[in-house]
Enzyme design. Structure first.
Site, mmCIF file in Angstrom:
data_model
loop_
_atom_site.group_PDB
_atom_site.id
_atom_site.type_symbol
_atom_site.label_atom_id
_atom_site.label_comp_id
_atom_site.label_asym_id
_atom_site.label_seq_id
_atom_site.Cartn_x
_atom_site.Cartn_y
_atom_site.Cartn_z
ATOM 1 N N GLU A 151 27.364 12.883 16.473
ATOM 2 C CA GLU A 151 27.288 13.954 15.474
ATOM 3 C C GLU A 151 27.367 13.369 14.060
ATOM 4 O O GLU A 151 26.634 13.772 13.160
ATOM 5 C CB GLU A 151 28.431 14.954 15.686
ATOM 6 C CG GLU A 151 28.385 16.133 14.728
ATOM 7 C CD GLU A 151 29.708 16.365 14.021
ATOM 8 O OE1 GLU A 151 30.755 16.001 14.569
ATOM 9 O OE2 GLU A 151 29.679 16.899 12.903
ATOM 10 N N ASP B 75 24.196 13.877 11.415
ATOM 11 C CA ASP B 75 24.331 14.517 10.120
ATOM 12 C C ASP B 75 23.503 13.764 9.067
ATOM 13 O O ASP B 75 22.754 14.357 8.288
ATOM 14 C CB ASP B 75 25.823 14.515 9.754
ATOM 15 C CG ASP B 75 26.107 15.354 8.544
ATOM 16 O OD1 ASP B 75 25.807 16.557 8.592
ATOM 17 O OD2 ASP B 75 26.607 14.800 7.548
ATOM 18 N N ASP C 272 27.267 20.965 15.919
ATOM 19 C CA ASP C 272 27.592 19.554 16.143
ATOM 20 C C ASP C 272 26.762 18.966 17.285
ATOM 21 O O ASP C 272 26.300 17.822 17.207
ATOM 22 C CB ASP C 272 29.083 19.396 16.468
ATOM 23 C CG ASP C 272 29.960 19.632 15.247
ATOM 24 O OD1 ASP C 272 29.408 19.738 14.129
ATOM 25 O OD2 ASP C 272 31.199 19.715 15.413
ATOM 26 N N GLU D 174 23.260 18.220 16.066
ATOM 27 C CA GLU D 174 23.255 16.982 15.275
ATOM 28 C C GLU D 174 23.315 15.759 16.185
ATOM 29 O O GLU D 174 22.607 14.770 15.975
ATOM 30 C CB GLU D 174 24.436 16.980 14.293
ATOM 31 C CG GLU D 174 24.254 17.966 13.153
ATOM 32 C CD GLU D 174 25.465 18.035 12.239
ATOM 33 O OE1 GLU D 174 25.264 18.175 11.025
ATOM 34 O OE2 GLU D 174 26.611 17.946 12.722
HETATM 35 MN MN MN Z 1 28.643 18.635 12.111
#
Ligand code: MN
Length: 207
Positions: free
Chosen positions: A40, A44, A113, A116
């Site tokens: 994650e 990002d 999350d 990502e």
């Molecule tokens: Mn996140």
């Protein structure tokens, strides 16, 4: 191992390493020796670069500030959770029973999350171009009008800021008429300041 074929079809990407996919889908509450937190973290940054580059070329006349606002709207928990819901990502996640009973499979932060982490996993095994193609495909299919909506909302905000500081009042909008068939409705809107009409315009949305 869960059957990921359906998810891979929706993503338009088939994983070579199912363990990597499995890691991307593992919430930290699952009792496993790995989880998707590190992916994650990387995802990002991957999303930031993909969306930054996309906006940079798509909106050649926009300022850095406008591009930042657009990117913040696209690279956000809200927009990622929306994409994840459409992918039905929740049902593929590995998590503890406690988290599951706590609505973990529909929680925006967990879904965002995981998305990502998925993009990071694709980046790691297939490279930037494939991650980019997948991410842009997901963003464009989920938010076909993201640019117009967010920019126009922004214009309204800007106008309000301006009239508040210059005239200590907020603009009022009045719908003068709506016409046309339902699927192609047009609205004529008047902008009023201090009760007086200042401008009017017709468009397919009240925004
Ligand atoms: Mn996140």
């Amino acid at each position: 191992m869960k059957d990921f074929a359906e998810l891979e079809r929706k993503l338009g990407y088939e994983f070579k390493h199912k363990m990597l996919l499995s890691e991307a889908l593992t919430h930290k509450s699952a009792k496993k020796p790995y989880n998707n937190e590190r992916l994650e973290f990387l995802g990002d940054a991957v999303f930031d670069l993909i969306v930054g580059e996309f906006l940079f070329f798509k909106f050649q006349k926009h300022s850095e500030g406008e591009l930042s606002k657009l990117r913040a709207a696209l690279v956000s928990e809200k927009s990622f959770a929306q994409i994840a819901l459409n992918l039905e990502l929740g049902k593929y996640l590995f998590m503890s029973n406690a988290e599951e009973n706590n609505d973990g499979r529909t929680k925006a932060s967990i879904l965002s999350d995981a998305l990502e982490a998925l993009i990071a996993a694709i980046y790691l095994e297939a490279g930037f171009e494939v991650a980019k193609r997948t991410a842009l495909f997901l963003l464009e299919t989920n938010f076909p009008h993201i640019d117009a909506i967010h920019l126009i909302k922004d214009y309204k905000t800007k106008l309000q800021e301006f009239t508040q500081s210059a005239m200590a009042q907020a603009p009022e909008y009045e719908t003068l008429r709506a016409f046309g068939p339902d699927h192609k409705k047009q609205f004529e809107i008047a902008l009023k300041l201090d009760g007086k009409e200042f401008a009017r315009a017709t468009a397919g949305s009240k925004k």
